[in-house]
Design an enzyme around this catalytic site. Structure first.
Site, short mmCIF file in Angstrom:
data_model
loop_
_atom_site.label_atom_id
_atom_site.label_comp_id
_atom_site.label_asym_id
_atom_site.label_seq_id
_atom_site.Cartn_x
_atom_site.Cartn_y
_atom_site.Cartn_z
N THR A 37 0.71 -1.11 -0.18
CA THR A 37 0.01 0.02 -0.11
C THR A 37 0.87 1.17 0.10
O THR A 37 0.47 2.19 -0.52
CB THR A 37 -0.84 0.00 1.23
OG1 THR A 37 -0.37 -0.07 2.27
CG2 THR A 37 -2.17 -1.04 1.05
N ASP A 38 2.26 1.07 0.32
CA ASP A 38 2.91 2.31 0.49
C ASP A 38 2.97 3.11 -0.69
O ASP A 38 2.82 4.34 -0.93
CB ASP A 38 4.33 2.24 1.28
CG ASP A 38 5.11 1.16 0.65
OD1 ASP A 38 4.85 0.50 -0.40
OD2 ASP A 38 6.27 1.03 1.12
N GLY A 121 18.26 -9.68 3.23
CA GLY A 121 17.67 -10.11 2.07
C GLY A 121 16.19 -10.99 2.23
O GLY A 121 15.94 -11.79 1.51
N ALA A 122 16.01 -10.95 3.64
CA ALA A 122 15.02 -11.86 4.26
C ALA A 122 13.51 -11.10 4.21
O ALA A 122 12.51 -11.72 4.81
CB ALA A 122 15.28 -12.56 5.42
N LEU A 124 13.15 -8.18 5.59
CA LEU A 124 12.82 -7.44 7.02
C LEU A 124 13.61 -6.11 7.26
O LEU A 124 13.91 -5.66 7.89
CB LEU A 124 13.62 -8.46 8.14
CG LEU A 124 13.09 -9.59 8.40
CD1 LEU A 124 13.67 -10.65 9.57
CD2 LEU A 124 11.59 -9.79 8.73
N ASP A 171 9.93 1.38 4.43
CA ASP A 171 10.97 0.70 5.33
C ASP A 171 12.06 2.00 5.87
O ASP A 171 12.43 1.77 7.01
CB ASP A 171 11.83 -0.14 4.29
CG ASP A 171 11.08 -1.43 3.88
OD1 ASP A 171 9.75 -1.43 4.20
OD2 ASP A 171 11.48 -2.10 2.87
C1 GLA Z 1 9.20 -3.98 0.22
C2 GLA Z 1 9.26 -2.42 0.02
C3 GLA Z 1 8.25 -1.52 0.89
C4 GLA Z 1 6.94 -2.16 0.63
C5 GLA Z 1 6.99 -3.76 0.78
C6 GLA Z 1 5.53 -4.28 0.50
O1 GLA Z 1 9.62 -4.31 1.52
O2 GLA Z 1 10.35 -1.99 0.25
O3 GLA Z 1 8.44 -0.27 0.26
O4 GLA Z 1 6.23 -1.86 -0.66
O5 GLA Z 1 7.80 -4.35 0.18
O6 GLA Z 1 4.60 -3.76 1.48
#
Ligand code: GLA
Length: 387
Positions: A37-38, A121-122, A124, A171
């Protein structure tokens, strides 16, 4: 994995023949709900977690960056003037340096050791932690007048333009502004946000790592993003005021179905219903209604699986077994999808049992044990001088 600061200070001394002067820690994140959604200017509900990337550094007189990553067992050298474009994971660092130079900031050279206990790369948020932690290191060492907000937008731009992952802002935002014992209800349109208490006596976050690391995650992610944007363009020909999928509501779904091609319709339905779920999840968390929060996570996973199509067999197996366990409120895949982690919300006293049962079932089906960790909420990036 417990992070051993002392051991990394010794490693810094051995690598660079002197001790570090600054320690920066940038956390990873778990998004409770709000998948993809971001970048559609919608809402998300992430927490920063107690797994972080650590940066030990010392300024240099020249304009060289000497970096060693313990996680990747890899060292490299580049100039700090922003004139050099590196490859692989070093692009995150060279991208930050180039972006700072473009904005008119000058930075000195530095010796840098990157380590930590945040899996790379997991799903997180390890990329954002790398960007935010590195930029925070440069900000401190050089006394740069860069606000947290500018730090977030700079890191976001680097990931989009230099690394080529067209991610949203979540993130970078949560790695910077995370707060212990709180989730952040973030509006990705204008970056307004509120903290919502997360009572860790009622809720434990368990992460199951599917172990699936797809090479194509970046391009699959960018494809989903293009599908959302091209649908938005099409919708705009009918309703000029729609800037992003965020501007549509559940009531618009029957209308959208009349003209969008079925796959595009399902992508849009995921985003529109997901933004609604984030709002409801914020309310559920605020009123400590964990059962309701769990139901919303479950619907989120189903929508990500069936409408947005970013799940995989391993994640779906973890999902259905987790939901069968006593004391599980809900679960969903997190991050970009196509692999990575399943978040499971559990009653704290059931977490150990849930990990055992889910891991056994996964092993029975796929022949390997999934990584499983519990994590706590944490604060955003921090920096401290070392005496
Ligand atoms: C990744 C992206 C975020 C977000 C998520 C999905 O982590 O870095 O910006 O779009 O996917 O919610």
């Amino acid at each position: 994995m417990e992070y051993d600061l002392r051991q990394n200070v010794v490693r810094f001394e051995r690598t660079f023949d002197r001790g570090p002067e600054l320690l920066v820690e940038a956390p990873g994140r778990v998004n409770l709900i709000g998948g993809s959604t971001d970048y559609n200017e919608g809402l998300v509900l992430p927490v920063a977690i107690d797994r972080r990337t650590m940066f030990l550094s010392h300024r240099r007189e020249d304009e060289r960056l000497n970096v060693y990553s313990t996680g990747l067992s890899c060292s490299a050298t580049m100039v700090t003037t922003g004139d050099e474009m590196a490859q692989g994971w070093l692009r995150y660092l060279s991208g930050i340096l180039a972006e700072l130079s473009r904005r008119g900031y000058r930075v000195s050279g530095l010796d840098l050791l990157i380590s930590g206990d945040l899996p790379i790369g997991a799903g997180l948020g390890s990329s954002a932690a790398l960007e935010v932690g590195f930029l925070c290191t440069l900000r401190h060492l050089n006394g740069l007048d860069i606000s947290d907000e500018e730090m977030i937008t700079t890191c976001h731009r680097v990931e989009n333009e230099f690394v080529g992952m067209k991610c949203g802002i979540m993130d970078q935002f949560v790695s910077t502004r995370g707060k212990e014992k709180n989730a952040i209800l973030l509006d990705c349109r204008d970056m307004s946000y509120e903290y919502i208490d997360l009572d860790e006596e009622l809720l434990t976050l368990v992460l199951f790592d599917s172990g699936v690391k797809r090479e194509l995650i970046r391009s699959d992610y960018n494809t989903r993003r293009s599908e959302c944007f091209s649908s938005t363009d099409e919708i705009r020909t009918e309703r000029a005021e729609v800037r992003a999928l965020r501007d549509l509501t559940l009531e618009d779904l029957p209308w959208l179905e009349t003209f969008l091609e079925p796959t595009k319709f399902r992508r849009c339905r995921h985003i529109i219903t997901e933004i609604d779920r984030v709002r409801l999840a914020g309310e559920a968390l605020g009123s400590k209604d964990m059962t309701r929060l769990g139901e919303l996570l479950r619907s989120s996973h189903i929508s990500l699986r069936d409408d947005f199509e970013v799940s995989c067999e391993e994640l779906d197996h973890l999902f259905s077994v987790a939901l069968d366990q006593d004391g599980v409120y809900g679960a969903r895949l997190i991050g970009a999808g196509f692999g990575g982690n399943l978040l499971t919300l559990c009653q704290p006293d059931r977490a150990t049992n849930v990990i055992t049962e889910v891991s056994d079932s996964y092993r029975g089906r796929f022949g390997s044990t999934p990584g499983a960790i519990t994590c706590c909420t944490a604060n955003g990036v921090s920096a401290g001088w070392i005496e």
